[in-house]
Design an enzyme around this catalytic site. Structure first.
Site, PDB file in Angstrom:
ATOM      1  N   CYS A   1       0.004   6.019   0.714  1.00 52.72           N
ATOM      2  CA  CYS A   1      -1.237   5.911  -0.057  1.00 52.72           C
ATOM      3  C   CYS A   1      -2.063   7.192  -0.032  1.00 52.72           C
ATOM      4  CB  CYS A   1      -2.083   4.742   0.443  1.00 52.72           C
ATOM      5  SG  CYS A   1      -1.285   3.142   0.209  1.00 52.72           S
TER       6      CYS A   1
ATOM      7  N   HIS B   1      -6.142   0.483  -6.907  1.00 57.54           N
ATOM      8  CA  HIS B   1      -5.551   1.438  -5.966  1.00 57.54           C
ATOM      9  C   HIS B   1      -4.194   1.882  -6.502  1.00 57.54           C
ATOM     10  CE1 HIS B   1      -3.962   3.311  -2.484  1.00 57.54           C
ATOM     11  NE2 HIS B   1      -3.674   2.253  -1.748  1.00 57.54           N
TER      12      HIS B   1
ATOM     13  N   CYS C   1      -6.159   4.947   4.696  1.00 53.22           N
ATOM     14  CA  CYS C   1      -5.101   4.401   5.555  1.00 53.22           C
ATOM     15  C   CYS C   1      -3.790   4.554   4.790  1.00 53.22           C
ATOM     16  CB  CYS C   1      -5.377   2.946   5.909  1.00 53.22           C
ATOM     17  SG  CYS C   1      -5.554   1.834   4.499  1.00 53.22           S
TER      18      CYS C   1
END
Length: 390
Positions: A89, A346, A376
């Protein structure tokens, strides 16, 4: 060591899974952002020395070096090279770090860091699940399994672990999710995203076209009741789909230069990279890493959490930013002031550059000085970037 300046930052408006942006090939989507960055600075495209682009699902339409394909789908000349980055991510936040380090070293003067993810066209996990289902094995090697016996790394399990460790009950997480939607809606209504969004033309189901310039995932009618009615992801858990980030299609990017680059472009910097940190942490709880990463970043920068005016902490799950707030003692009124991934989506490898784009513009809008961004990341990783608005 030289400086690294951000001279342009832009993103597409997010699209829901199967939504308005799903008709765009990810290389084309990223290419539009590359073009916008060049246009915003009024740069000669040939001056771009490299493109570093984050992407998690590097399979199918996002395979074969999606960064290079984005360049070929843009107006940049063929002479501009490109490479793809996967730090899960945090991929495009890491792309920013790589670009900044490159111009600070003087090896290059003008580099674009970007990211893209079409989660509609390349479903999450495809690079691992597709080979596994076809007999090509798994990333869990014998040595990894020996080190972590009977453990299946899972971000969903990690998010629940974080919630339990920090005593975050469902009502706290639901309240956080509602705030994300409310802030995103308010920011959209007030035109706070207008300067950062690259409008794109999308085709609707009936064949008509429209300009897409607003994030599709915002729940304008969100309430504690509607969020509270969503079922738990795990029978004994605390998180729901409503307190998790939305699957999203999108792209974002920033142009990063040094002093020579500033002169070559004749550009005015938006911000300066003040500090960069990345750490490895427990891959089982996985999503707790932004907490120690933030602590290390502040120590290295000689700063305290109160010195930072705005924070962007990716809302992979509501437990991540709420635990981060609790552990750092940060002011919640400075966190994700325009909403986050729970409302805005996201797009995995695109989120690092997306958050940085929003952070830089929010600092300018508020006349604030310092901003901190952290994510994260799968594998128990976390990047932290501190920027100073100029």
């Amino acid at each position: 060591m030289g400086e690294a300046y951000i001279v342009a930052a832009a993103r597409t408006a997010g699209g829901r899974k199967g939504g308005k942006v799903s008709g765009w090939h990810p290389a084309d989507l990223a290419g539009v952002v590359l073009d916008s960055l060049v246009e915003r600075v009024g740069a000669d495209p040939a001056l771009i020395e490299d493109v570093i682009l984050g992407c998690v699902g590097q399979a199918g339409e996002q395979s074969v070096n999606i960064a290079r394909n984005a360049v070929l789908a843009s107006k940049l000349p063929e002479s501009v090279p490109a490479t793809s980055v996967d730090r899960q991510c945090g991929s495009s936040q890491q792309a920013i770090h790589f670009a900044a380090a490159t111009v600070m070293s003087g090896a290059m003067d003008i580099v674009i860091a970007a990211g893209v993810e079409s989660m509609s066209r390349v479903p999450m996990g495809l690079p691992s699940t597709l080979p596994y289902k076809n007999g090509f094995g798994t990333y869990m090697s014998p040595r990894i399994q020996a080190r972590y016996p009977d453990i299946q790394f899972s971000q969903f399990a990690g998010a629940e672990m974080v919630a339990r460790k920090y005593g975050l009950e469902r009502d706290v997480l639901d309240a956080y999710a509602l705030t994300s939607h409310q802030r995103a809606a308010a920011a959209t209504k007030a035109g706070k995203f207008a300067a950062e969004i690259v409008p794109i033309e999308v085709t609707l189901p009936d064949g008509t076209t429209e300009t897409h310039a607003a994030d599709e995932g915002i729940r304008w009618d969100a309430s504690r009741e509607s969020i509270g009615a969503v079922k738990l992801l795990a029978e004994d858990g605390r998180l729901t789909a409503a307190t998790s980030s939305q699957i999203c299609d999108g792209a974002a990017g920033v142009m990063i230069v040094n002093e020579r680059g500033l002169k070559a472009l004749g550009a005015t910097p938006l911000a300066r990279i003040h500090g960069m940190t990345v750490i490895g942490h427990d891959p089982v709880i996985m999503l707790e890493a932004p907490i120690p990463a933030t602590q290390r970043a502040l120590e290295r920068a000689g700063m305290k959490i109160g010195d930072i005016d705005l924070y962007e902490v990716n809302e992979a799950f509501a437990s991540v930013p709420t635990a981060w707030l609790q552990a750092t003692g940060a002011d919640p009124d400075r966190l994700n002031v325009h909403g986050g991934a729970i409302a805005l989506g996201h797009p995995l490898g695109g989120s690092g550059a997306k958050l940085m784009t929003t952070l830089v513009h929010a600092l300018k809008d508020r006349g604030a000085r310092y901003g901190l961004q952290t994510m994260c990341e799968g594998g128990g990783l976390a990047n932290v970037t501190i920027v100073e608005r100029l």
